[in-house]
Enzyme design. Structure first.
Site, PDB file in Angstrom:
ATOM      1  N   HIS A 189       1.207  -0.967   0.207  1.00  0.00           N
ATOM      2  CA  HIS A 189      -0.027  -0.593   0.120  1.00  0.00           C
ATOM      3  C   HIS A 189       0.632   0.998   0.215  1.00  0.00           C
ATOM      4  CE1 HIS A 189      -3.960  -1.145   0.768  1.00  0.00           C
ATOM      5  NE2 HIS A 189      -3.467  -2.208   1.245  1.00  0.00           N
ATOM      6  N   ASP A 241      -8.149  -1.624  -0.663  1.00  0.00           N
ATOM      7  CA  ASP A 241      -9.098  -2.122  -1.204  1.00  0.00           C
ATOM      8  C   ASP A 241      -9.845  -1.879  -0.257  1.00  0.00           C
ATOM      9  OD1 ASP A 241      -6.550  -4.038   0.748  1.00  0.00           O
ATOM     10  OD2 ASP A 241      -6.412  -2.738   2.793  1.00  0.00           O
ATOM     11  N   GLU A 260      -6.905 -12.328   0.539  1.00  0.00           N
ATOM     12  CA  GLU A 260      -7.604 -11.495   0.765  1.00  0.00           C
ATOM     13  C   GLU A 260      -8.593 -10.444  -0.072  1.00  0.00           C
ATOM     14  OE1 GLU A 260      -3.607  -9.293   3.667  1.00  0.00           O
ATOM     15  OE2 GLU A 260      -4.508  -8.425   1.895  1.00  0.00           O
ATOM     16  N   HIS A 283      -8.574  -6.962  -1.224  1.00  0.00           N
ATOM     17  CA  HIS A 283      -6.985  -6.162  -1.475  1.00  0.00           C
ATOM     18  C   HIS A 283      -6.700  -6.335  -3.629  1.00  0.00           C
ATOM     19  CE1 HIS A 283      -2.665  -5.882  -0.063  1.00  0.00           C
ATOM     20  NE2 HIS A 283      -2.740  -6.248  -2.154  1.00  0.00           N
TER      21      HIS A 283
END
Length: 252
Positions: free
Chosen positions: A136, A143, A225, A228
């Site tokens: 990130h 996200d 995830e 993500h």
């Protein structure tokens, strides 16, 4: 960002950027596409730490322009289906990643555990779930989820009472406006893996739809995830930034 794995990329040569002003090449997503909903969890208390995280001085999604423009293209496609993207986290300052690591070393909090990692001990989160460096912080990872186009811009506030496990059935998890993806955002559990056994048909279809539309616009999913995504052709693949997310100035 995950079961929350913060993409440990220590093997990549990184160049910290400590400037307090927003780095060149970054934009506020709201200036590129104001129709994409924003529910910036780390700028408030609705996250696993229970408070706003260092570096999040405003509830704004900041990204490199290339990622923001690609999300705009995704939004145009899903809007035609009566849906909208909603982002939970975008660029993450390196100081926020450090705050996550520091949090992981604190004594356990019963409500946070019951909500975000009900099947794990907190000691298992670091370093397996919370690493030292996050993708990130390069500005091209976000996200997100998908919500009905008419979903309220402000989601319901989570209950201050009993904890609501992120792995529970829809309606028994903390309230959100997302399509049912099978878990809440930031769920530290194998159930948050993008492809996992035990999902209801609707949950699987929702995840597959998100993966498909994001892939067609240049994003790759992190398979642990469902929320993500990273722009494959990110402009700063070896640079970690640390400028804070500050309030967006009003446009003329």
């Amino acid at each position: 960002m995950r079961r929350l794995v913060l993409l440990f990329i220590a093997a990549i040569a990184t160049t910290p950027c400590d400037a307090e002003d927003m780095a060149e090449g970054f934009v506020y997503l709201r200036d590129v596409d104001p129709t994409i909903q924003q529910d910036m969890r780390y700028a408030g208390a609705h996250n696993f730490t229970g408070h706003a995280v260092n570096g999040y001085d405003a509830p704004e999604c900041v990204l490199v322009r290339e990622a923001a423009e690609a999300l705009k293209a995704v939004q145009e496609e899903v809007k035609a289906k009566g849906l909208s993207l909603k982002v939970y986290d975008c660029y993450r300052p390196a100081r926020a990643v450090k705050a996550f690591v520091d949090w992981a070393k604190l004594p356990d909090d019963a409500k946070a555990k019951a909500t975000y990692y009900p099947a794990l001990d907190k000691s298992a989160l670091f370093p397996n779930y919370i690493a030292l460096v996050s993708g990130h912080s390069r500005g091209a990872t976000m996200d997100l989820t998908v919500v009905p186009l008419d979903a309220p811009a402000v989601p319901p506030s989570p209950s201050s009472g009993a904890a609501m496990a992120c792995t529970a059935a829809e309606g028994q998890r903390a309230p959100d406006t997302s399509l049912d993806m099978g878990t809440s955002f930031d769920c530290f559990d194998v159930k948050a893996n993008t492809e996992v056994l035990g999902l209801a048909p609707e949950q699987r279809q929702n995840r597959e739809m998100l993966v498909d539309v994001m892939r067609r616009h240049g994003f790759k999913n992190y398979d642990k995830e469902w929320w993500h995504y990273t722009l494959e052709n990110e402009p700063f693949p070896s640079t970690i930034f640390d400028f804070p997310i500050e309030p967006r100035k009003s446009q003329p």
